[in-house]
Enzyme design. Sequence first.
Site, PDB file in Angstrom:
ATOM      1  N   HIS A  82      14.429  23.042 -48.445  1.00 27.40           N
ATOM      2  CA  HIS A  82      14.005  21.636 -48.430  1.00 27.40           C
ATOM      3  C   HIS A  82      13.045  21.437 -49.604  1.00 27.40           C
ATOM      4  O   HIS A  82      12.344  22.378 -49.998  1.00 27.40           O
ATOM      5  CB  HIS A  82      13.285  21.399 -47.095  1.00 27.40           C
ATOM      6  CG  HIS A  82      12.886  19.988 -46.817  1.00 27.40           C
ATOM      7  ND1 HIS A  82      11.785  19.407 -47.390  1.00 27.40           N
ATOM      8  CD2 HIS A  82      13.427  19.051 -46.001  1.00 27.40           C
ATOM      9  CE1 HIS A  82      11.670  18.166 -46.927  1.00 27.40           C
ATOM     10  NE2 HIS A  82      12.652  17.924 -46.090  1.00 27.40           N
TER      11      HIS A  82
ATOM     12  N   LYS B  35       9.112  17.598 -35.095  1.00 28.53           N
ATOM     13  CA  LYS B  35      10.439  18.198 -34.892  1.00 28.53           C
ATOM     14  C   LYS B  35      10.478  18.933 -33.550  1.00 28.53           C
ATOM     15  O   LYS B  35      11.513  19.429 -33.126  1.00 28.53           O
ATOM     16  CB  LYS B  35      10.744  19.218 -35.996  1.00 28.53           C
ATOM     17  CG  LYS B  35      10.420  18.748 -37.389  1.00 28.53           C
ATOM     18  CD  LYS B  35      11.618  18.256 -38.123  1.00 28.53           C
ATOM     19  CE  LYS B  35      11.242  17.988 -39.573  1.00 28.53           C
ATOM     20  NZ  LYS B  35      12.240  17.213 -40.267  1.00 28.53           N
TER      21      LYS B  35
ATOM     22  N   CYS C 280      16.725  15.856 -48.656  1.00 29.00           N
ATOM     23  CA  CYS C 280      15.638  16.549 -49.364  1.00 29.00           C
ATOM     24  C   CYS C 280      16.038  17.977 -49.711  1.00 29.00           C
ATOM     25  O   CYS C 280      15.218  18.903 -49.612  1.00 29.00           O
ATOM     26  CB  CYS C 280      14.345  16.550 -48.544  1.00 29.00           C
ATOM     27  SG  CYS C 280      13.691  14.926 -48.275  1.00 29.00           S
TER      28      CYS C 280
HETATM   29  N1  PMP Z   1      11.294  21.906 -44.347  1.00 24.27           N
HETATM   30  C1  PMP Z   1      12.410  21.596 -43.678  1.00 24.27           C
HETATM   31  C2  PMP Z   1      13.492  22.639 -43.548  1.00 24.27           C
HETATM   32  C3  PMP Z   1      12.551  20.341 -43.106  1.00 24.27           C
HETATM   33  O1  PMP Z   1      13.671  20.027 -42.444  1.00 24.27           O
HETATM   34  C4  PMP Z   1      11.488  19.402 -43.227  1.00 24.27           C
HETATM   35  C5  PMP Z   1      11.597  18.018 -42.606  1.00 24.27           C
HETATM   36  N2  PMP Z   1      12.745  17.329 -42.932  1.00 24.27           N
HETATM   37  C6  PMP Z   1      10.350  19.783 -43.939  1.00 24.27           C
HETATM   38  C7  PMP Z   1      10.283  21.045 -44.481  1.00 24.27           C
HETATM   39  C8  PMP Z   1       9.199  18.847 -44.132  1.00 24.27           C
HETATM   40  O2  PMP Z   1       8.611  18.509 -42.921  1.00 24.27           O
HETATM   41  P1  PMP Z   1       7.511  17.354 -42.849  1.00 24.27           P
HETATM   42  O3  PMP Z   1       8.103  16.171 -43.570  1.00 24.27           O
HETATM   43  O4  PMP Z   1       7.340  17.116 -41.389  1.00 24.27           O
HETATM   44  O5  PMP Z   1       6.290  17.856 -43.526  1.00 24.27           O
END
Ligand code: PMP
Length: 405
Positions: A121, A224, A363
């Site tokens: 991500h 999550k 992302c």
């Molecule tokens: N890493 C992964 C694998 C994710 O799926 C996400 C959320 N989509 C994030 C990091 C970032 O999380 P947050 O936006 O809650 O900081």
Amino acid sequence: MFNSPWRSDFPTLNNIHNTLPLIYLDSAATAQTPLTVIERMQRFYTHEYATVHRGVHRLSANATHNMEQARQTVAEFVKATSSDQIIFTKGTTEAINLVANTFLPTCAQAGDEIIITDMEHHSNIVPWQMLAERLGLTIKIWKMTAEHTLELDDLRHLLSKKTKLLALSHVSNVLGCINPIKAATAIAHQFGAAVLIDGAQGIMHQAVDVQDIGCDFYAFSGHKLYGPTGIGVLYIAKQWINTLPPWEGGGAMIDRVQLPMGTTYQTSPWRFEAGTPNIAGILGLSEAINYINHIGMDAIIQHEDRLIRYAEEQMRSVDALSIYGKRANRVGVISFNLGNHHAFDIGSFLDNYGVAIRTGHHCAMPLLQRLEQSVVCRASVGLYNDSQDIDVFVDRLQRIKQLLG
Ligand code: PMP
């Protein structure tokens, strides 16, 4: 047909979505919150509201006590040895940025290396790139194979004495694959590299034992895990908790402040938590963990495993639907495209049918490049989904296929 015994705990799922009952298949973006979590936060604001840290009055002392209890709950949930290893952050993103701004600047110099995978991500890519630019570090990529797996031999070839950190996701937010984090950690440690696990997609689908994994850092987000947004966690291994410098300066993280210089800092965890924390979020997260503990992670894993296997089976009956990632190792998410139709069109049609999925690059642009796609659709499940959700979703996909040809 199988139901989720926990569905009625989630008030949002009773909503009507576009005049139809909501079929929520976007838990990988954010999971719904059970009523108990909402009520816990409401109780804080209704009856217990005060800020934490050294308050002399009862409300403040009570809030401090509850916040530290919550930290203990989180520590036990991930099997940390003590609560001072649990740092509250805004989310996974901030937790990773914390490590980028504290850990590496103290031990890395120009020419040193960070290894990340090509399925990360952006939160587990961009902080390292920004740091690499600042410190003159090199980023090496542990590439997944053509079958979308990470092979440990490939990692071995990348590691060297210059590697300071391996950062990889527990579970990919696009492929849903469970990565070999324990074995990768052991190998990285042989080369003296520390390991950060992005647990954003792992924490809600797997029982996490940070001691068993052996990682140095494990990051995740409350939202999550059926908790609120704006709260996350960084677990830090014992050996680092008091050697890492603080990153943000301000109130609550100091021991003694002097002018013009000479300020000293608190021990962990408070040295990493400058300013007033998200107390309601922390209590909400802790309540979400209580909720999960009450159900039992084993029961959740069993239910979700059945659900995701059923979903994949049913989706494969839709003509021209391509699924990304492997069935064997999948948790939580199924990414797909339908023929040559644009993912946004599929997502919008599904929304009109009351089905909420996610579309886009998720992302994870480098991963999508590997898949040779610019956008994909992603359906993701939580403990509240059942076979009927999948049946409606797949039926609507069939209808869309017929409509679009
Ligand atoms: N890493 C992964 C694998 C994710 O799926 C996400 C959320 N989509 C994030 C990091 C970032 O999380 P947050 O936006 O809650 O900081």
